[in-house]
Scaffold this active site. Sequence first.
Site, PDB file in Angstrom:
ATOM      1  N   LYS A   1       0.813  -1.216   0.000  1.00  0.00           N
ATOM      2  CA  LYS A   1       0.000   0.000   0.000  1.00  0.00           C
ATOM      3  C   LYS A   1       0.852   1.273   0.000  1.00  0.00           C
ATOM      4  CE  LYS A   1      -0.753   0.614   4.991  1.00  0.00           C
ATOM      5  NZ  LYS A   1       0.012   1.872   5.062  1.00  0.00           N
ATOM      6  N   THR A   2       1.965   1.264   0.746  1.00  0.00           N
ATOM      7  CA  THR A   2       2.806   2.458   0.799  1.00  0.00           C
ATOM      8  C   THR A   2       3.430   2.726  -0.568  1.00  0.00           C
ATOM      9  OG1 THR A   2       3.309   2.030   3.131  1.00  0.00           O
ATOM     10  CG2 THR A   2       4.754   3.556   1.972  1.00  0.00           C
TER      11      THR A   2
ATOM     12  N   GLN B   1      -7.872  -4.472   9.164  1.00  0.00           N
ATOM     13  CA  GLN B   1      -6.816  -4.110  10.105  1.00  0.00           C
ATOM     14  C   GLN B   1      -7.194  -2.898  10.953  1.00  0.00           C
ATOM     15  OE1 GLN B   1      -2.608  -4.675   8.685  1.00  0.00           O
ATOM     16  NE2 GLN B   1      -3.585  -4.769   6.678  1.00  0.00           N
TER      17      GLN B   1
ATOM     18  N   ASP C   1      -3.392   7.959   4.172  1.00  0.00           N
ATOM     19  CA  ASP C   1      -2.967   6.603   4.499  1.00  0.00           C
ATOM     20  C   ASP C   1      -3.776   6.083   5.690  1.00  0.00           C
ATOM     21  OD1 ASP C   1      -1.507   4.273   4.426  1.00  0.00           O
ATOM     22  OD2 ASP C   1       0.254   5.107   5.443  1.00  0.00           O
ATOM     23  N   GLU C   2      -3.937   4.772   5.801  1.00  0.00           N
ATOM     24  CA  GLU C   2      -4.622   4.121   6.935  1.00  0.00           C
ATOM     25  C   GLU C   2      -5.994   4.755   7.203  1.00  0.00           C
ATOM     26  OE1 GLU C   2      -3.438   1.480   7.959  1.00  0.00           O
ATOM     27  OE2 GLU C   2      -1.251   1.500   8.090  1.00  0.00           O
TER      28      GLU C   2
ATOM     29  N   ARG D   1       1.511 -10.616  10.519  1.00  0.00           N
ATOM     30  CA  ARG D   1       2.844 -10.031  10.740  1.00  0.00           C
ATOM     31  C   ARG D   1       3.926 -11.035  10.369  1.00  0.00           C
ATOM     32  NH1 ARG D   1       1.515  -5.899   9.615  1.00  0.00           N
ATOM     33  NH2 ARG D   1      -0.472  -6.943   9.238  1.00  0.00           N
TER      34      ARG D   1
END
Length: 611
Positions: A28-29, A260, A229-230, A565
């Site tokens: 995503k980044t 998330q 973002d997020e 993770r």
Amino acid sequence: MELNPRQLEAIEHKNGPLLIVAGAGSGKTKTLTGRLLKFLENGINPENIIAITFTNKAANEMKSRVINTINTLQLTIDKKNSAYQGSNVKGQMFTNGQCPFVGTFHSLGARILKNEAESVKRTAAFTIFDEDDASSLIKTAMKSLDISKDQYNPAAIRGQISSVKNELLAPEEYLDKRSLTIFKKYEELLIQNNGFDFDDLIEKAVWLFKNEPDILKKYQKQFQYILVDEYQDVNTSQYQFVKLLAQEHKNLSVVGDDAQSIYAFRGSDFRNFLNFESDWSNAKVVKLEQNYRSTGTIITAASEVIKNNKSQKPKELWTKNEAGELIRVIETNDAEQEANFVADKIQKLIMKDSGVAILYRTNAQSRAIEQELIVNQIPYKIFGGLKFYERKEIKDIVAALRVAFNPKDGVSAERLTKTLPKETAKYLCQELPRLGKELSILQLISFFLENGNYFEFLDKKFKNSRERVENINELIVFASGFKNLSEFLERVSLLQSSDQPANQLLVNGQRSIVNLMTIHLAKGLEFDNVFVIGCNESLLPHQMSWGSQDDLEEERRLMYVAMTRAKKELCLSFYNLPSRFLYEIPPELTEFISISNRHNELPDEEEIYIE
């Protein structure tokens, strides 16, 4: 950049609202950074672009990627016409010293308030009050109003004021009469001190946008392209902040993953993410479903768990990575046996130079695993928190026990005097030495907690008092295993003195570190090997969530975050009742191991749960 078709589709979207649904480990980044760079390539003035993140770390990472990519393109600027040479970039404003704004919500809010300080009765040289400053100001407000701290808890008032600002609530409707009086006085004092608290940085900016149309138009004209973002983590004030800024041009690109969303306790509302298409007509939706991080087994297992949530935007996560190892599900008798198992496995992993993380639902769970790592001389780091025996509430109780054991311990007596009211501390220091000869360890702890009004003290002093109580309960469980006070205090002292092992394990000349953290803090990180401890009913999901479907779904999202993770190997351990989430993992993806020798496989769910 190497991009897959979905990432490229998101990056090349023209004008208009865009929702990027980015599954765990899907890049995503990279995608959000690529979209920002695309704006620059299309000739958009950097001053018209803002990228908003939640943390300075994320902002610095994105800014670094932007600058590095530009440098990689080896752009040179023709000073005469300010046009880029040797590339397709047509912009006329981007130079080595100029970059689009990339920062947190609060840093952007602070920048706007600095420009518009006069409109909110401040000067541009205002102070931003941290949590301690804000709490002190609330106490000052209460003192000036002659309101006793015994009547109203300053920490509770601080929490209420924070909720009013973050959720854009009407204080007259949300607060009782006395709390409203304190709130108004607090706001007066902020103005007198030419300061803002942290929540003001968004709330006051939203107030300006709603009440000063010319100011809103100015920033709408300036910030024509907005990236967030997020987005699943935005609270009400952040949501309104972005919505108002983007209303004019509607060039709003947001990225996130509702699976998330794990910060409801901070006020985030993932429904803002789910409702994006309702808020913005003709919004384009792009799903990033290819995972680059984890093995196929981990991705399949995590996907099977999260699909049990009803409130979500469904996605099919997949990966080209190999299937990898089965997920280990470990049954133990208790936290000590669980910690022993994990430490034994970690000994082997760190010799292979593998990245290791131990994740848990609550900070209190770190006690057992910390002790086992110390005994085995395994270096570890608590990420974003204090080691168990460094936590204030633990040190206070241990100080009381030391006074009970050794009346000459002036250091411990001084700690109690500094922590508790003078008369209370004096009484405890008089009584504890006598009672130390008569009472058990648990009775002494109980005496301290009750006669020191310690739980009341925690409630008044700290916003996270419930978490601190969990730490105390964990200490009580540990203390119950000792026959006398002497043995207990000796063990605690040895654990503290051994906190940084002298004989540290070196791998390739480097000190190997095992990372311990809560699942909340692990979000956004990745490790080769992940141990999720305490996968029990009452811990994950936490017992506080049992009465609410929404809360249970957030707990399931926590489990999903924990599982994703892991890059290579994942181990889920439990004692007592296994978490309901373990039953949502297809058994063919797991290897069940019972250290306690109670079962050959997960016990029948219907036998152990009563709905």
